[in-house]
Design a protein around this motif. Structure first.
Motif, mmCIF file in Angstrom:
data_model
loop_
_atom_site.group_PDB
_atom_site.id
_atom_site.type_symbol
_atom_site.label_atom_id
_atom_site.label_comp_id
_atom_site.label_asym_id
_atom_site.label_seq_id
_atom_site.Cartn_x
_atom_site.Cartn_y
_atom_site.Cartn_z
ATOM 1 N N GLU A 33 -8.118 -15.133 -0.749
ATOM 2 C CA GLU A 33 -6.921 -14.502 0.448
ATOM 3 C C GLU A 33 -7.491 -13.905 2.001
ATOM 4 O O GLU A 33 -6.285 -14.023 2.881
ATOM 5 N N SER A 85 9.111 -5.744 -3.667
ATOM 6 C CA SER A 85 8.119 -4.939 -3.361
ATOM 7 C C SER A 85 6.917 -5.962 -2.445
ATOM 8 O O SER A 85 7.328 -7.455 -2.337
ATOM 9 N N GLU A 133 4.521 -6.085 -3.268
ATOM 10 C CA GLU A 133 4.064 -6.948 -4.194
ATOM 11 C C GLU A 133 4.269 -8.432 -4.035
ATOM 12 O O GLU A 133 3.290 -9.688 -4.044
ATOM 13 N N ARG A 137 3.335 -12.217 -3.833
ATOM 14 C CA ARG A 137 2.558 -13.288 -5.308
ATOM 15 C C ARG A 137 4.040 -14.385 -4.801
ATOM 16 O O ARG A 137 3.080 -16.027 -4.714
ATOM 17 N N LYS A 189 -1.787 -9.895 0.558
ATOM 18 C CA LYS A 189 -0.514 -8.805 1.237
ATOM 19 C C LYS A 189 -0.908 -7.751 2.572
ATOM 20 O O LYS A 189 -0.328 -7.621 3.435
ATOM 21 N N LYS A 216 7.978 -2.070 3.580
ATOM 22 C CA LYS A 216 8.727 -2.447 2.858
ATOM 23 C C LYS A 216 9.883 -2.494 3.890
ATOM 24 O O LYS A 216 10.964 -3.502 3.764
#
Lengths: 206, 206
Positions: free
Chosen positions: B5, B39, B41, B45, B51, B61
């Motif tokens: 990440e 979202s 998340e 993905r 994130k 958001k």
């Protein structure tokens, strides 16, 4: 429905004070629980009324919320000063401060928000907005009767712009506009922006 | 954050295309899941991004949703016809049909709704609205340079009214306004409503 509920329900239909009692109960629930805790069930409990009674008069939670909102807003009267500019400026200033200084602003924001994802709330809000345009248009119609505003103007179109200005200020947290800012917006609607003699204004201005 | 990440996060900071990839991922998530399923998340993905990368560029958001919304709205350009009346009428008609005919309308409604109960969304929306008023005011400023609109007019005040009109139509499901209705609203702002010679207009009209 229990017999007791049925009795109250019939009583409610016959007794015009029941609507007021339900609105008062709704107002208390809203003040104590906030709009997230507001529900027809909670209002029914507080008013000791049957849910069917409430639903007969208010088809949705949003419709009931809107009536509570309107009840709180009854002090925001339409000015009648004899000048359409003063009427519009005072109306807008009163409305923005009422929203800022009372729970009304937050109630109305939540109704508008709910109307964006709930069909019944959307219907209730659209009907309410239509009704308010007629009321607000009354200021313009009075000015037409005085000869201050031209007869070719549709009061509902002006009312639509006035409401839209207020709503967008509520929704973007701009309830602190100065008197000058509110007046500047009113003057755009009152005096227009196109210079006399330029093409676009040739039809309506000498 | 895993090493993987972290690597992607640093890569994202160095590679300007990553922002575009995240926006594309966000758009796909929105189309497939709707705004309720949207979202950070899910976007992370889909974009195979960390994130933290997303949060570095979009603090909330709502801020990311607003950028997706703006990306879809880039075809709604500001007209420049040489007539301020045509510019305003065409701009409003394009915006209302864009909201009606694409998912943009529903996205923007949900952003406005969220901004009524979420502080970060409220900030993002207020900033976006401020920016749009500057852009929309450009139409009025151009008309001032042509001499069509008086120099005493504040383009941002007119832009505020134009946006407010559009928003209130979106929020009350009135995106089907006729050309005549949109033009009537534009003409209130262009020509005003007060008769020449009456007191309120005496200062600005001959």
């Amino acid at each position: 429905m229990t017999e007791d509920e049925a009795r109250r329900s019939i009583g409610a239909r016959r007794n015009p004070k029941s609507a007021e009692a339900i609105l008062e109960a709704a107002e208390s629930v809203l003040m104590e629980e906030g709009h997230r805790g507001f529900s027809i069930e909670a209002v029914a409990r507080r008013a000791r009324a049957g849910k069917p009674t409430i639903y007969r008069w208010w088809p949705s939670k949003a419709a009931l919320l809107l009536d509570v909102y309107q009840r709180q807003k009854r002090d925001v009267v339409y000015p009648d000063t004899g000048s359409v500019e003063e009427d519009i400026v005072r109306f807008l200033k009163r409305l923005l401060s009422h929203w800022r200084d009372t729970p009304s602003g937050s109630i109305f924001r939540s109704i508008i928000a709910e109307a964006q994802s709930d069909e019944k709330a959307a219907e209730a809000l659209a009907g309410y907005a239509r009704d308010r345009r007629v009321q607000t248009g009354g200021m313009i119609a009075r000015a037409q009767r005085r000869g201050e505003v031209g007869s070719e103007v549709d009061p509902l179109v002006v009312a639509d712009l006035i409401s839209a200005y207020a709503w967008s200020h509520l929704l973007t947290g701009r309830l602190d506009e100065t008197d000058e800012a509110v007046r500047a917006a009113a003057r755009v609607m009152l005096c227009g922006i196109v210079k006399t003699g330029s093409q676009s204004s040739a039809e309506t201005l000498p």
